[in-house]
Design a protein around this motif. Structure first.
Motif, short mmCIF file in Angstrom:
data_model
loop_
_atom_site.label_atom_id
_atom_site.label_comp_id
_atom_site.label_asym_id
_atom_site.label_seq_id
_atom_site.Cartn_x
_atom_site.Cartn_y
_atom_site.Cartn_z
N ASP A 194 0.89 -4.07 21.03
CA ASP A 194 2.09 -4.49 21.76
C ASP A 194 3.35 -4.37 20.92
O ASP A 194 4.44 -4.14 21.46
N GLY A 195 3.22 -4.49 19.60
CA GLY A 195 4.38 -4.23 18.77
C GLY A 195 4.73 -2.75 18.86
O GLY A 195 5.88 -2.36 19.06
N ASP A 196 3.71 -1.94 18.75
CA ASP A 196 3.88 -0.49 18.76
C ASP A 196 4.43 0.00 20.10
O ASP A 196 5.41 0.74 20.15
N ILE A 235 8.94 -1.39 19.16
CA ILE A 235 9.59 -0.20 18.59
C ILE A 235 9.42 1.04 19.48
O ILE A 235 10.26 1.91 19.51
N ILE A 269 1.17 -10.54 19.78
CA ILE A 269 1.57 -10.80 18.39
C ILE A 269 1.54 -9.48 17.60
O ILE A 269 0.94 -8.52 18.03
N GLY A 314 -0.27 -8.14 14.82
CA GLY A 314 -1.44 -8.53 14.04
C GLY A 314 -1.36 -8.06 12.60
O GLY A 314 -1.43 -8.84 11.65
N MET A 315 -1.16 -6.79 12.43
CA MET A 315 -1.26 -6.17 11.11
C MET A 315 -0.31 -6.78 10.08
O MET A 315 -0.67 -6.96 8.92
N THR A 316 0.89 -7.09 10.51
CA THR A 316 1.88 -7.54 9.54
C THR A 316 1.88 -9.05 9.35
O THR A 316 2.72 -9.58 8.63
C1 LIG Z 1 8.87 2.17 11.49
C2 LIG Z 1 8.06 0.96 11.13
N1 LIG Z 1 8.54 -0.27 11.34
C3 LIG Z 1 7.81 -1.35 11.05
C4 LIG Z 1 6.56 -1.22 10.53
C5 LIG Z 1 5.77 -2.46 10.17
N2 LIG Z 1 4.68 -2.72 11.12
C6 LIG Z 1 3.43 -2.34 10.87
S1 LIG Z 1 2.35 -2.80 12.06
C7 LIG Z 1 3.58 -3.58 12.94
C8 LIG Z 1 3.30 -4.29 14.21
C9 LIG Z 1 1.97 -4.03 14.79
O1 LIG Z 1 1.75 -4.84 15.87
P1 LIG Z 1 0.97 -4.36 17.15
O2 LIG Z 1 1.48 -3.05 17.61
O3 LIG Z 1 1.01 -5.48 18.13
O4 LIG Z 1 -0.52 -4.08 16.67
P2 LIG Z 1 -1.63 -5.09 16.13
O5 LIG Z 1 -1.53 -5.02 14.66
O6 LIG Z 1 -1.34 -6.44 16.70
O7 LIG Z 1 -2.89 -4.49 16.64
C10 LIG Z 1 4.80 -3.44 12.28
C11 LIG Z 1 6.07 -4.00 12.79
C12 LIG Z 1 6.07 0.09 10.31
N3 LIG Z 1 4.85 0.31 9.83
N4 LIG Z 1 6.81 1.15 10.62
#
Ligand SMILES: Cc1ncc(C[n+]2csc(CCOP(=O)(O)OP(=O)(O)O)c2C)c(N)n1
Ligand code: SF4
Ligand code: SF4
Ligand code: SF4
Lengths: 476, 86
Positions: free
Chosen positions: A105-107, A111, A135, A137-139
């Motif tokens: 969901d962040g992806d 962004i 949420i 998760g990874m960060t």
């Molecule tokens: C351009 C960029 N911005 C920020 C990050 C840092 N970053 C890595 S994973 C992440 C969010 C991941 O969240 P999600 O997509 O919800 O996946 P999940 O880990 O929860 O499965 C961010 C902001 C990055 N790797 N690249």
């Protein structure tokens, strides 16, 4: 016959040899993580549909960044949020492949919010699996666009405040409002009943692509026990009891029965197809010609060239011809047009490398050769030339002289020579002649052949060649 | 030798189990339990109590690990060794 054994789908690698750590049999996910449950459903569907060899999975940034450890399919790992764009490109050049974009969901919603909306709106023939765990998760559990109102995360320690952070994005609902998407469903990776529905949705979303019907999107509510600070069963209960209130499950759009399927034939290009596509009509690909290189003085070898002038002088073509000729002589070459803000002032420049070894960067910031065809370019780039380098300048247009004493300077009245030959336009060719004649870096033969390849209008051939020769004669 | 199973059973590879207990939670007949022992990676792992599995398969889909659980339904044709490990 119904399956009588439920076991690890063959879409998974038997041993996860791509994992760098010693443990090659378990996933890298936390215990109880929903990603693993979705992986299993996708792997099983790929196996049952018999499409493993055609599948390309786009690996996102997020906890599922390492999809390629597990799935024995094609993969590309892409920049954060860009999976739908890359999926689009792959599907369009390989329409026979089955392209799966897998995103958190962040992806997808933060962004990459823009990417997914446009891919959906274009109706790309891709399958998108969207893992909504509310949420990042990874960060380490920061707020995502999907975080529930009042939900505590590391970046909303007092809970998400809708007046400050807005409301959670309902991606399935949003995408279902668009015309093009064919199938949009939200499922939950939780109890047996919901897993059965999720399993069906995953299959259907892939099947739609196999049948050439268009864009399919499955949002999966997925547990992140670590990020939520819950044990796995509680996390799944929380999805069922709390998350589904905000993110209701169900099919939001399904026009799969109504759309006309597109038939994607597997197309294997023949040399004839390729020649046609790149515009070499009918011409046979004859014996590749071998070019004899000149012996080049040490100081002129491996030039890093910057070429600059004003728009209309053929600056970019000048660079292209040098690059093409270098390629014919089997040098490593690169050509990079530079679009700085100065483009608007009507000036143009490009960077060329001709090298005996691989080129690390096509960028030329400190040129060893500067070719300038107007005064602003000389003023701008003279100071960047490497000591010991060489400057060629058109002294019929530039009314000042270079002031550097630590470089070689060659004045060439290129525009005047071109005028005398009958066309101001070929001043760039005169410069090529001057450069190759003075340094010997390329032969006249390869430059002539490169010209034949680069210049579409054959009526210029003769004049171009004469201009190159005139430039050579001037410096030799 | 191959045999046809007269009775369903479930096999859990303890080294592939992370002890999340989702399978235990979902089993409708309650025949899975968490061991008080650890696997080599430090997780309490889940075990089949040895009898009563109906082969419904829901634990298979509840489990996030690709290969931790294998469910053999009644009528499955398997190698004899599989049976002896059960
Ligand atoms: C351009 C960029 N911005 C920020 C990050 C840092 N970053 C890595 S994973 C992440 C969010 C991941 O969240 P999600 O997509 O919800 O996946 P999940 O880990 O929860 O499965 C961010 C902001 C990055 N790797 N690249
Ligand atoms: S942090 Fe959350 S999403 Fe990431 S692996 Fe752990 S449980 Fe899964
Ligand atoms: S297959 Fe069904 S009955 Fe057997 S252990 Fe799994 S959940 Fe329980
Ligand atoms: S669901 Fe899988 S990993 Fe979790 S306890 Fe059961 S077997 Fe182990």
């Amino acid at each position: 016959m119904a399956t009588t054994i439920l076991k690890k789908p063959s879409t998974f690698y038997e041993v996860f040899t791509r994992k760098p750590d010693a443990d090659k049999i378990n996933t890298h996910y936390c215990p109880g993580c929903g990603h693993g449950k979705l992986h299993k459903l996708i792997a099983e569907a790929i196996e049952d549909l018999g499409i493993q060899d055609r599948v390309i999975i786009i690996n996102p940034v997020g906890c599922s960044v390492f999809l390629y450890y597990y799935f024995d399919t094609g993969h590309i790992q892409v920049a954060h949020g860009r999976a739908p764009a890359v999926a689009t490109g792959i599907k369009r050049v390989h329409p026979h492949s089955i392209v799966i974009s897998y995103q958190g969901d962040g992806d997808l919603a933060a962004i990459g919010g823009n990417e997914i909306l446009h891919a959906a709106n274009r109706g790309e023939h891709i399958t998108v699996f969207f893992v909504n765990n509310a949420i990042y998760g990874m960060t380490g559990g920061q707020m995502a666009p999907t975080t529930l109102p009042g939900m505590k995360t590391t970046t909303t320690p007092r809970g998400r405040d809708i007046h400050n952070e807005g409301y959670p994005l309902k991606m399935a609902e949003l995408i279902a409002t668009l015309e093009a998407p064919v199938y949009v469903e939200r499922v939950a990776l939780t109890d047996a009943k919901n897993m059965a529905k999720a399993r069906k949705a995953v299959r259907k979303a892939i099947q739609i692509q196999v049948e050439g019907k268009g864009f399919a999107f499955v949002e999966a509510l997925s547990a992140c026990p670590t990020g939520w600070g819950m044990n796995p069963p509680d996390a799944e209960r929380w999805i069922n009891e709390v998350m589904t209130k905000y993110f209701p499950l169900g099919v939001f759009k399904d026009i799969s029965d109504k759309v006309e399927p597109v038939k994607f034939e597997r197309k294997i290009l023949t040399p004839e197809d390729i020649k046609k596509a790149i515009g070499i009509d009918g011409g046979e690909i004859t014996q590749v010609k071998k070019y004899q290189r000149n012996t080049v003085a040490e100081k002129y070898k491996n030039p890093k060239i910057k070429i600059a002038g004003f728009g209309g002088q053929g600056i970019l073509l000048l660079g292209l011809v040098l690059t093409q000729a270098g390629m014919l002589e089997e040098y490593h070459v690169s050509w990079l047009p530079s679009y700085g803000p100065e483009m608007r002032g009507g000036t143009a420049n490009c960077h060329v490398n001709i090298s005996e070894t691989e080129i690390a960067s096509p960028l030329v910031s400190i040129p060893t050769v500067l070719i300038v065809m107007n005064r602003p370019s000389l003023e701008k780039f003279e100071r960047t030339v490497k000591p010991g380098g060489i400057i060629f300048y058109d002294n019929s247009l530039i009314d000042i002289e270079p002031s550097r004493k630590d470089v070689e300077v060659v004045a060439v009245p290129a525009t005047k020579i071109a005028d005398d030959l009958g066309s101001t336009k070929v001043a760039n060719m005169v410069m090529i002649g001057a450069y190759i004649g003075y340094t010997g870096i390329l032969t006249k033969e390869s430059v002539f052949d490169a010209l034949d390849m680069m210049v579409k209008r054959k009526e210029f051939n003769e004049l171009n060649r004469r201009a190159v020769e005139a430039g050579m004669k001037f410096v030799m | 030798m191959q045999v046809t199973l007269q009775k369903a059973f479930v096999k859990i590879d303890k080294e592939q189990c992370k002890g999340c207990t989702l399978c235990i939670e979902t089993c409708p007949v309650d025949v899975l339990k968490i061991s008080d022992r650890f696997n080599s990676r430090g997780y309490h792992y889940t075990e089949y109590v040895g009898d009563g599995c109906t082969g419904c398969g829901v634990c298979f889909y509840a489990c996030p690990e690709p290969g931790a659980i294998t469910v053999y339904k009644r009528g499955a044709i398997v190698d004899e060794e599989v049976l002896s490990e059960a």
